[in-house]
Design an enzyme around this catalytic site. Structure first.
Site, PDB file in Angstrom:
ATOM      1  N   ILE A  66       0.837  -1.202   0.000  1.00  0.00           N
ATOM      2  CA  ILE A  66       0.000   0.000   0.000  1.00  0.00           C
ATOM      3  C   ILE A  66       0.873   1.253   0.000  1.00  0.00           C
ATOM      4  CG2 ILE A  66      -0.288   0.110   2.522  1.00  0.00           C
ATOM      5  CD1 ILE A  66      -3.443   0.327   1.214  1.00  0.00           C
ATOM      6  N   ILE A  75       8.260 -13.210  14.817  1.00  0.00           N
ATOM      7  CA  ILE A  75       9.370 -13.375  13.868  1.00  0.00           C
ATOM      8  C   ILE A  75      10.445 -12.327  14.141  1.00  0.00           C
ATOM      9  CG2 ILE A  75      10.033 -13.486  11.424  1.00  0.00           C
ATOM     10  CD1 ILE A  75       8.017 -15.681  12.189  1.00  0.00           C
ATOM     11  N   TYR A  97      -7.036  -9.194  16.337  1.00  0.00           N
ATOM     12  CA  TYR A  97      -6.152  -9.848  15.374  1.00  0.00           C
ATOM     13  C   TYR A  97      -6.324 -11.373  15.431  1.00  0.00           C
ATOM     14  CZ  TYR A  97      -1.520 -11.291  13.536  1.00  0.00           C
ATOM     15  OH  TYR A  97      -0.491 -11.873  12.841  1.00  0.00           O
TER      16      TYR A  97
HETATM   17  C1  AKB Z   1       2.077 -10.142  16.604  1.00  0.00           C
HETATM   18  O1  AKB Z   1       2.757 -10.038  17.632  1.00  0.00           O
HETATM   19  O2  AKB Z   1       0.979  -9.609  16.438  1.00  0.00           O
HETATM   20  C2  AKB Z   1       2.621 -11.026  15.499  1.00  0.00           C
HETATM   21  C3  AKB Z   1       2.103 -12.414  15.577  1.00  0.00           C
HETATM   22  C4  AKB Z   1       2.552 -13.313  16.648  1.00  0.00           C
HETATM   23  O3  AKB Z   1       1.317 -12.810  14.761  1.00  0.00           O
HETATM   24  N1  AKB Z   1       4.041 -11.019  15.530  1.00  0.00           N
END
Ligand code: AKB
Length: 319
Positions: free
Chosen positions: A35, A169, A139
């Protein structure tokens, strides 16, 4: 040669994935999109808003794309600040890609899930592949819903979509943006540039993590796996390293003895406490021979070697 589109190519994982896929398949065969403009000029880059299905469709047609890696998302900590927008973005970009795959514009799709799909009632140690999932973050809810959708599209419309549940990551090329596991990257930058770090997670918060080369290996390996060998059609658990902020700081101190850490947990602590400490990835090993390579020591050494060059602090490292 197949043609690949990465959506979210400027992000933390997208950046490393782009260079690896280009090495493998050639510059012009891997189209980068995001984006936002990239930091450096890339003649095979385009601005793409993945919530706009027609724009994605046009890109797939124009560049004769076979495979898509859908790496864009609003991560856990940021999503808590803008719940409805995060839900809208995370779900729309996935459903757009699934619809386009159903219509035949995408032959194979990679969509990452996350350890955020687990919740407070999930067994926290060696979390099994199939278990209780009651995420309590926006999320996590969007990733769990996404897992249900990808399985649905596979069953009903024969869409070939592959997925792994990324842990946190760790990488040196690009900073992560707005996750709960971001401390494990920020700490390296601050250790080298300031000599100290204030962690937003408590000293003893153990979370599953993975060094970037392993994450890229898993991503490409599952995309290349024989479809018949994949028994899991939502998303595979993959494990790397589990450690606490305190353990990470001790390992950094071996190379930077003057480094010190303090702890000021904020709202991200509650998110971290709802996630597993470690992951059982035996199903991924069984089905597509997944195994991580980097342990904590090797990851810390490699991170410091790369970042000390970036900050011209090589002389500060005790090697
Ligand atoms: C987050 O911390 O939101 C990400 C995940 C673990 O998906 N790194």
């Amino acid at each position: 040669m197949k043609k690949i589109l990465i959506i979210g190519a400027n992000g933390q994982i997208g950046t490393d994935l782009l260079s690896e896929l280009r090495q493998k398949y050639g510059q012009a065969n891997v189209i980068a999109s995001d984006i936002k403009e990239p930091q450096t000029f890339d003649q095979h880059f385009l601005i793409l808003d993945a919530t706009d299905r027609e724009a994605v469709r046009q890109t797939l047609i124009e560049y004769k794309i076979d495979e898509v890696y859908l790496m864009a998302a609003i991560l856990s900590a940021n999503a808590e600040k803008i719940p409805l927008k995060a839900w809208h973005v995370n779900m729309t970009i996935l459903l757009n890609a699934l619809e386009l795959a159903k219509e035949g514009y995408i032959k194979k799709l990679f969509w990452p899930s996350s350890i955020a799909v687990f919740g407070p009632h999930t067994p926290r140690i060696n979390t099994p592949q199939i278990t209780i999932m009651d995420p309590n973050t926006v999320y996590g809810i969007s990733k769990l819903a996404g897992e249900r959708w990808i399985e649905y599209y596979r069953e009903h419309f024969d869409v070939d979509v592959r997925s792994v549940r990324y842990p946190g990551i760790i990488s040196w090329k690009t900073l992560p943006g707005g996750g709960t596991t971001d401390y494990a990257v920020e700490i390296f930058h601050d250790a080298l540039t300031k000599g100290h770090y204030t962690s937003f997670l408590d000293a003893n918060t153990r979370l599953p993590m993975m060094y970037m080369p392993d994450a890229i290996k898993a991503t490409i390996q599952i995309m290349e796996a024989d479809e018949d060998s994949l028994q899991i059609h939502n998303s595979y658990n993959i494990a790397g390293i589990s450690f606490t902020p305190e353990e990470l700081a001790h390992n950094i101190q071996k190379y930077l003895p003057g480094f010190h850490i303090q702890y000021k947990p904020d709202f991200r602590q509650t998110i971290a406490e709802s996630w597993p400490e470690s992951i059982d990835d035996s199903q991924a090993f069984k089905d597509w021979h997944w195994q991580h390579q980097y342990n904590l020591e090797a990851m810390v050494r490699d991170m410091l070697l790369h970042l000390s060059k970036k900050y011209h602090k090589e002389a500060n490292l005790v090697l």
